[in-house]
Write a protein that holds these residues in place. Structure first.
Motif, PDB file in Angstrom:
ATOM      1  N   LEU A 171      47.911  35.418  48.455  1.00 55.99           N
ATOM      2  CA  LEU A 171      47.284  34.156  48.829  1.00 55.99           C
ATOM      3  C   LEU A 171      48.224  33.271  49.632  1.00 55.99           C
ATOM      4  O   LEU A 171      47.784  32.462  50.455  1.00 55.99           O
ATOM      5  CB  LEU A 171      46.840  33.429  47.547  1.00 55.99           C
ATOM      6  CG  LEU A 171      46.082  32.121  47.691  1.00 55.99           C
ATOM      7  CD1 LEU A 171      44.720  32.350  48.337  1.00 55.99           C
ATOM      8  CD2 LEU A 171      45.905  31.462  46.318  1.00 55.99           C
ATOM      9  N   SER A 172      49.520  33.401  49.400  1.00 59.00           N
ATOM     10  CA  SER A 172      50.531  32.527  49.990  1.00 59.00           C
ATOM     11  C   SER A 172      51.052  33.089  51.313  1.00 59.00           C
ATOM     12  O   SER A 172      51.610  34.180  51.352  1.00 59.00           O
ATOM     13  CB  SER A 172      51.703  32.358  49.011  1.00 59.00           C
ATOM     14  OG  SER A 172      52.835  31.828  49.654  1.00 59.00           O
ATOM     15  N   ASP A 213      42.727  36.615  49.624  1.00 61.60           N
ATOM     16  CA  ASP A 213      42.332  36.071  48.328  1.00 61.60           C
ATOM     17  C   ASP A 213      41.794  37.195  47.456  1.00 61.60           C
ATOM     18  O   ASP A 213      40.956  37.994  47.904  1.00 61.60           O
ATOM     19  CB  ASP A 213      41.257  34.997  48.557  1.00 61.60           C
ATOM     20  CG  ASP A 213      40.981  34.139  47.336  1.00 61.60           C
ATOM     21  OD1 ASP A 213      41.100  34.657  46.206  1.00 61.60           O
ATOM     22  OD2 ASP A 213      40.632  32.966  47.508  1.00 61.60           O
ATOM     23  N   ALA A 214      42.259  37.252  46.216  1.00 62.05           N
ATOM     24  CA  ALA A 214      41.785  38.277  45.281  1.00 62.05           C
ATOM     25  C   ALA A 214      40.310  38.112  44.941  1.00 62.05           C
ATOM     26  O   ALA A 214      39.706  39.029  44.366  1.00 62.05           O
ATOM     27  CB  ALA A 214      42.618  38.247  43.996  1.00 62.05           C
ATOM     28  N   LEU A 247      38.624  41.552  39.255  1.00 61.04           N
ATOM     29  CA  LEU A 247      38.737  42.894  38.689  1.00 61.04           C
ATOM     30  C   LEU A 247      37.692  43.837  39.267  1.00 61.04           C
ATOM     31  O   LEU A 247      37.991  44.986  39.617  1.00 61.04           O
ATOM     32  CB  LEU A 247      38.589  42.832  37.165  1.00 61.04           C
ATOM     33  CG  LEU A 247      39.881  42.861  36.369  1.00 61.04           C
ATOM     34  CD1 LEU A 247      39.624  42.583  34.911  1.00 61.04           C
ATOM     35  CD2 LEU A 247      40.589  44.199  36.549  1.00 61.04           C
ATOM     36  N   LYS A 248      36.470  43.353  39.388  1.00 59.20           N
ATOM     37  CA  LYS A 248      35.416  44.194  39.964  1.00 59.20           C
ATOM     38  C   LYS A 248      35.784  44.606  41.383  1.00 59.20           C
ATOM     39  O   LYS A 248      35.636  45.767  41.761  1.00 59.20           O
ATOM     40  CB  LYS A 248      34.084  43.451  39.964  1.00 59.20           C
ATOM     41  CG  LYS A 248      32.932  44.263  40.523  1.00 59.20           C
ATOM     42  CD  LYS A 248      31.624  43.477  40.491  1.00 59.20           C
ATOM     43  CE  LYS A 248      30.484  44.306  41.083  1.00 59.20           C
ATOM     44  NZ  LYS A 248      29.209  43.526  41.091  1.00 59.20           N
ATOM     45  N   GLY A 249      36.285  43.635  42.173  1.00 57.39           N
ATOM     46  CA  GLY A 249      36.687  43.951  43.536  1.00 57.39           C
ATOM     47  C   GLY A 249      37.814  44.958  43.578  1.00 57.39           C
ATOM     48  O   GLY A 249      37.823  45.872  44.416  1.00 57.39           O
ATOM     49  N   ALA A 250      38.783  44.811  42.680  1.00 61.51           N
ATOM     50  CA  ALA A 250      39.919  45.734  42.647  1.00 61.51           C
ATOM     51  C   ALA A 250      39.472  47.144  42.268  1.00 61.51           C
ATOM     52  O   ALA A 250      39.893  48.135  42.890  1.00 61.51           O
ATOM     53  CB  ALA A 250      40.972  45.227  41.676  1.00 61.51           C
ATOM     54  N   VAL A 251      38.624  47.256  41.251  1.00 61.65           N
ATOM     55  CA  VAL A 251      38.144  48.571  40.811  1.00 61.65           C
ATOM     56  C   VAL A 251      37.312  49.230  41.904  1.00 61.65           C
ATOM     57  O   VAL A 251      37.397  50.450  42.126  1.00 61.65           O
ATOM     58  CB  VAL A 251      37.341  48.437  39.506  1.00 61.65           C
ATOM     59  CG1 VAL A 251      36.672  49.754  39.139  1.00 61.65           C
ATOM     60  CG2 VAL A 251      38.256  47.986  38.362  1.00 61.65           C
TER      61      VAL A 251
END
Length: 262
Positions: free
Chosen positions: A69-70, A95-96, A128-132
């Motif tokens: 993000l930074s 952005d996560a 988490l859903k996006g990462a998985v």
């Protein structure tokens, strides 16, 4: 998220944090070595700060893309790549919570930061859903949580009380709410119990490979341990790694590490 971004852009040196907290760094690397197996893997380090773990994995021959993000952290990562002579596959300011913008599938996804900066459970689930979703079938996810015992552990390590009677109420309050506000000296954060962290991960049909308390009994003596000769430091790190998955010691850690397979 603006507060978190400002904190890492203007107020905090995340690169050097893992020099001060070397026990966390060394034990986490041991878990990465144990479970990230294979050659030339595609790895996505989401919320990886200036890339300490990204560079570690890149040095092992993997193709690592860093997202943070930074912008300051991304800039530091680019600078460090020249110093270390290790170039990452990509440097993304992102952005996560917006991972659906990325289409590539990865062998390994690291989510070792965002989950403890997202106060709302719906946001933690979204990240988490996006990462998985970015994982290949059979891929490995590594997720980090800050323990809701961490403020107590930190204050105990430094024997620090600053605000009189309010200290006790504030420290014990983290056990109930988990929410940290910016007035505490750290940025917006959410601290989880081990039970809550595991329950969250169970929602994503992952096969749990490990759930560890990273620092466990070593945390409150870290400053003393790091003054020892290197041989003795490594001995204590071996002890800490061996005790990491002991359920009786989870509350002694400041960080929890979850590793699972899709």
């Amino acid at each position: 998220m603006n507060l978190v971004e400002d904190f890492y852009d203007n107020k905090y040196d995340e690169w050097s944090r893992l020099d001060r907290h070397r026990i966390e760094f060394e034990i986490t690397k041991k878990y990465l070595d144990k479970f990230i197996v294979g050659d030339n893997l595609d790895i996505f380090d989401i919320g990886g700060g200036p890339g300490r773990y990204s560079f570690y994995l890149s040095d092992k021959g993997h193709n690592v893309t860093l997202l943070d993000l930074s912008q300051h952290n991304i800039d530091i990562a680019k600078e460090k790549s020249k110093e270390l002579n290790t170039n990452l596959a990509g440097y993304i300011k992102g952005d996560a919570l917006e991972l659906d913008e990325h289409n590539k599938k990865y062998d390994v996804v690291l989510l070792m930061g965002p989950l403890y900066h997202l106060v709302n459970k719906a946001d933690r689930r979204k990240a988490l859903k996006g990462a998985v979703n970015l994982l290949k079938d059979g891929g490995i996810i590594v997720a980090s949580f800050i323990s809701n015992y961490a403020p107590i552990q930190d204050n105990f390590a430094y024997l620090k009380f600053d605000n009189g009677e309010d200290d006790v109420r504030e420290l014990l309050g983290y056990i109930e709410s988990g929410v940290n506000n910016v007035e505490s000296g750290f940025t917006t954060a959410y601290f989880s119990s081990s039970e809550e962290a595991l329950k969250l991960m169970e929602e994503y049909n992952l096969k749990q490979l490990a759930f560890a308390g990273v620092e466990n009994i070593l945390g409150c003596r870290e400053r003393d341990i790091l003054l020892l000769p290197e041989e003795d430091i490594q001995k204590w790190i071996r002890v800490g790694f061996a005790l990491g998955e002991d359920k009786k010691l989870l509350g002694a850690s400041q960080h929890y590490l979850y590793i699972g397979r899709k």
